[in-house]
Design an enzyme around this catalytic site. Structure first.
Site, PDB file in Angstrom:
ATOM      1  N   GLY A  11       0.810  -1.209   0.000  1.00 49.82           N
ATOM      2  CA  GLY A  11       0.000   0.000   0.000  1.00 49.82           C
ATOM      3  C   GLY A  11       0.843   1.259   0.000  1.00 49.82           C
ATOM      4  N   TYR A  12       1.870   1.259   0.820  1.00 47.98           N
ATOM      5  CA  TYR A  12       2.770   2.418   0.910  1.00 47.98           C
ATOM      6  C   TYR A  12       3.480   2.648  -0.423  1.00 47.98           C
ATOM      7  CZ  TYR A  12       6.298   5.513   3.007  1.00 47.98           C
ATOM      8  OH  TYR A  12       7.100   6.586   3.312  1.00 47.98           O
TER       9      TYR A  12
END
Length: 253
Positions: free
Chosen positions: A157-158
């Protein structure tokens, strides 16, 4: 040099309560800017970042806003864009991270990281940037990452969000450069902050990281100060859509 002088300008720094955000706010104040610090947990009075800015002889205002809440971000953008004193510099530094292998990465973690690190950045910049465009001047700085260029491990996600920040920086620069707005980003390397605590605590990965950094050390938040002031200043008047690594040489390895 006067081209780096920010006297009389107003800077908004998100994620300002600690780490990179605090260092950025301090650097901008030391260059002459007044600062509005934004964070979900920022104290109204007496925070460390407030003390930093006041010690530099500049004014400081604290605003609490939860970047995980889209409504709060929208309201923040409208409030800042509608102020009598305009925002000259917007530093989009707020962020969060969730670590888990991709096959085990929960939807809730993915959605939280994308909201805080990308969706909120766009919503706030859209509001404040529109006011800058109407006035014909302004500086916008995003905090990107080495994972704007690489895949990382256990942070899907990051990584997706930080790749998105790179694209957003270029897209906004293309649209707003003709209106006198500089939109750029800083990509910190491995900086000793809360976000990297797990890596620094891992004796194997921590050593492997330092061994690969040509500078031979973890970065400090203050290592971002010069790049922040540069991109916020008139010295960067012809710099648009750039992602500037401050990484101890990692990407050049």
């Amino acid at each position: 040099m006067t081209s780096f002088d920010l006297t009389g300008r107003l800077a908004v720094v998100t994620g300002a309560s600690r780490g990179i955000g605090r260092a950025m706010a301090r650097a901008l104040a030391e260059a002459g800017a007044d600062v509005i610090g934004v964070s979900a947990t920022l104290e109204q009075h007496g925070s460390q970042v407030a003390k930093d800015v006041l010690a530099a002889g500049r004014s400081f205002e604290a605003i609490r806003a939860d970047f995980a809440d889209p409504v709060a971000v929208r309201d923040l953008g409208e409030e800042l864009a509608g102020r009598e004193r305009p925002v000259d510099i917007l530093v989009n530094n707020a962020g969060t991270i969730r670590r888990a292998p991709a096959a085990e990465h929960r939807d809730a973690d993915w959605e939280l990281v994308l909201q805080v690190n990308l969706n909120a950045q766009f919503a706030l910049t859209r509001a404040v940037g529109a006011a800058m465009v109407a006035r014909g001047h302004g500086k916008i700085i995003f905090t990107a990452s080495l994972l704007s260029f690489q895949g990382g491990i256990n942070v899907p996600g990051y990584t997706a969000a930080k790749h998105g920040i790179t694209g957003l920086t270029k897209a906004l620069a293309n649209e707003w450069a003709p209106h006198g707005i500089n939109v750029n980003a800083i990509a910190p390397g491995y900086i000793a902050t809360d976000n990297t605590q797990a890596l620094r605590d891992d004796p194997v990965r921590g050593k492997a990281i330092v061994d690969r950094v040509p500078a031979g050390r973890w970065g400090s938040a203050d290592d971002l100060a010069g790049a922040t002031v540069f991109l916020a200043s008139d010295a960067a008047a012809y710099v648009h859509g750039t992602v500037l690594p401050v990484d101890g040489g990692w990407l050049g390895r």
